[in-house]
Design a protein around this motif. Structure first.
Motif, PDB file in Angstrom:
ATOM      1  N   GLU A   1      15.310  39.536  44.887  1.00 19.04           N
ATOM      2  CA  GLU A   1      14.935  40.929  45.152  1.00 19.04           C
ATOM      3  C   GLU A   1      14.296  41.528  43.907  1.00 19.04           C
ATOM      4  OE1 GLU A   1      17.463  40.396  43.016  1.00 19.04           O
ATOM      5  OE2 GLU A   1      18.486  42.306  43.386  1.00 19.04           O
ATOM      6  N   GLU A   2      13.499  40.699  43.248  1.00 25.98           N
ATOM      7  CA  GLU A   2      12.870  41.107  41.996  1.00 25.98           C
ATOM      8  C   GLU A   2      11.345  41.017  42.105  1.00 25.98           C
ATOM      9  OE1 GLU A   2      14.929  39.690  38.492  1.00 25.98           O
ATOM     10  OE2 GLU A   2      12.970  39.276  37.602  1.00 25.98           O
TER      11      GLU A   2
ATOM     12  N   ASP B   1      13.905  45.705  40.328  1.00 26.06           N
ATOM     13  CA  ASP B   1      14.995  44.954  40.965  1.00 26.06           C
ATOM     14  C   ASP B   1      15.755  45.890  41.905  1.00 26.06           C
ATOM     15  OD1 ASP B   1      16.870  42.249  40.294  1.00 26.06           O
ATOM     16  OD2 ASP B   1      17.957  43.999  41.062  1.00 26.06           O
TER      17      ASP B   1
HETATM   18 MG    MG Z   1      18.115  40.472  40.788  1.00 27.60          MG
END
Ligand code: MG
Ligand code: GH3
Ligand code: MG
Ligand code: MG
Length: 307
Positions: free
Chosen positions: A230-231, A188
């Motif tokens: 955003e992982e 992340d």
């Molecule tokens: Mg995240």
């Protein structure tokens, strides 16, 4: 890559496909024991810019299909020495499904069951010899377009449109059935909201894409996906927990060393990673464990790997 301004991936793909009426360079394999027939079909197809490959019997055709990639259509005769066209069709269908290529059976036989036999074996279409030139091209074009539509839809169903990695759905499809000997990492990006707020969403998108490219280069043989936002998730097999932790830390450092130049100045960012490995566990359990380690990495101050 699907531009943001397009209303949906599906419409974009359809628009592109409508634009391509002729398919230059599309590979077609012609299978017939008669050299005269092969030569005739080659000439017809080449006039429409198809790239033609030839096989004189089923065995040769199967060899070509196992070796060559990108063949979109097979035109096959039925009566040939050795394996006939129907049997060849069902053999091909064991390793190439309808999303990979279309098969059109061709025969001069008066046998009224021939069409059904070809289609049951996995052919998409059938032509009775002697055939009409116009009908031949209608069927060839239609079948090639169908394969291309399926491939485009499959691609847009499996890929993340921003960074091109597999999406969450395709990730689970790829790991379906795995039970043992693998490790899973969840990555992340740290304080990503601040990147968006400080540099704008476009720069945020670039950070996501850069992260994806580095992930690919550090884990070229593993299953990686953008899970959302955003992982990212990495699944490595066979399991080698210490090696995986080392590789993840190398990736973490490489990302921390990236410098992205933007109109608002240079941008650096970091990531946190959680990793879990087990000899025997289902993917859901491992993902949960990796997620807990990710939480720990965040809690301990970010920019680190926990596992
Ligand atoms: Mg995240
Ligand atoms: P933490 O270190 O705890 O992970 O903090 P964070 O700011 O990274 O975490 P948070 O989950 O609060 O923020 C994620 C942000 O990612 C929120 C969302 O607006 C943004 N985001 C999600 N998808 C995209 C995308 O496709 N592009 C861009 N630019 N931003 C996205
Ligand atoms: Mg024949
Ligand atoms: Mg984050």
């Amino acid at each position: 890559y699907i531009p943001k301004e397009s209303p949906s991936a599906f419409e974009y793909v359809m628009k592109m496909l409508r634009r391509i009426r002729i398919n230059p360079g599309i590979k077609v394999l012609v299978v017939d024991d008669s050299q005269a027939v092969r030569q005739f079909l080659r000439l017809q197809l080449e006039r429409h810019l198809y790239q033609v490959l030839e096989a004189a019997d089923a065995e040769e055709a199967l060899g070509i299909l196992r070796r060559e990639t990108g063949i979109k259509l097979v035109l096959t005769d039925h009566d040939m020495p050795g394996m006939d066209g129907v049997r060849m069709t069902s053999t091909v269908r064991r390793f190439l499904d309808h999303t990979r290529l279309a098969i059109i059976g061709i025969s001069g036989s008066q046998d009224p069951t021939m069409t059904a036999r070809f289609i049951k074996a996995g052919a998409d279409d059938y032509l009775q010899k002697p055939f009409n030139y116009e009908e031949f091209f209608c069927r060839v074009t239609r079948n090639v377009e169908f394969v291309e539509n399926l491939q485009a839809l499959q691609e847009s169903a499996n890929k993340d449109p921003l960074c091109g990695l597999s999406n969450r759905r395709h990730f689970f499809e790829q790991v379906d059935g795995l039970r043992h000997n693998y490790s899973v990492a969840v990555l992340d990006i740290d304080l990503f909201k601040r990147i968006n707020d400080g540099f704008g969403h476009d720069i945020g998108d670039r950070v996501i894409c850069q992260t994806a490219r580095l992930l690919e280069s550090f884990f070229p043989d593993d299953i990686i996906a953008r899970f959302g936002g955003e992982e990212f998730v990495i699944l490595a097999q066979p399991m080698d927990a210490p090696g995986m932790l080392r590789q993840l830390d190398k990736l973490r450092r490489a990302l921390a060393n990236l410098c992205i130049s933007t109109p608002l100045g240079d941008l650096r960012f970091t990531v946190s990673i959680g990793m879990a490995a087990a000899e025997e566990a289902d993917i859901g359990t491992l993902l949960k464990q990796a997620d807990n380690y990710l939480y720990q990495a965040k809690h301990n101050g970010r920019n680190q790997v926990c596992g």
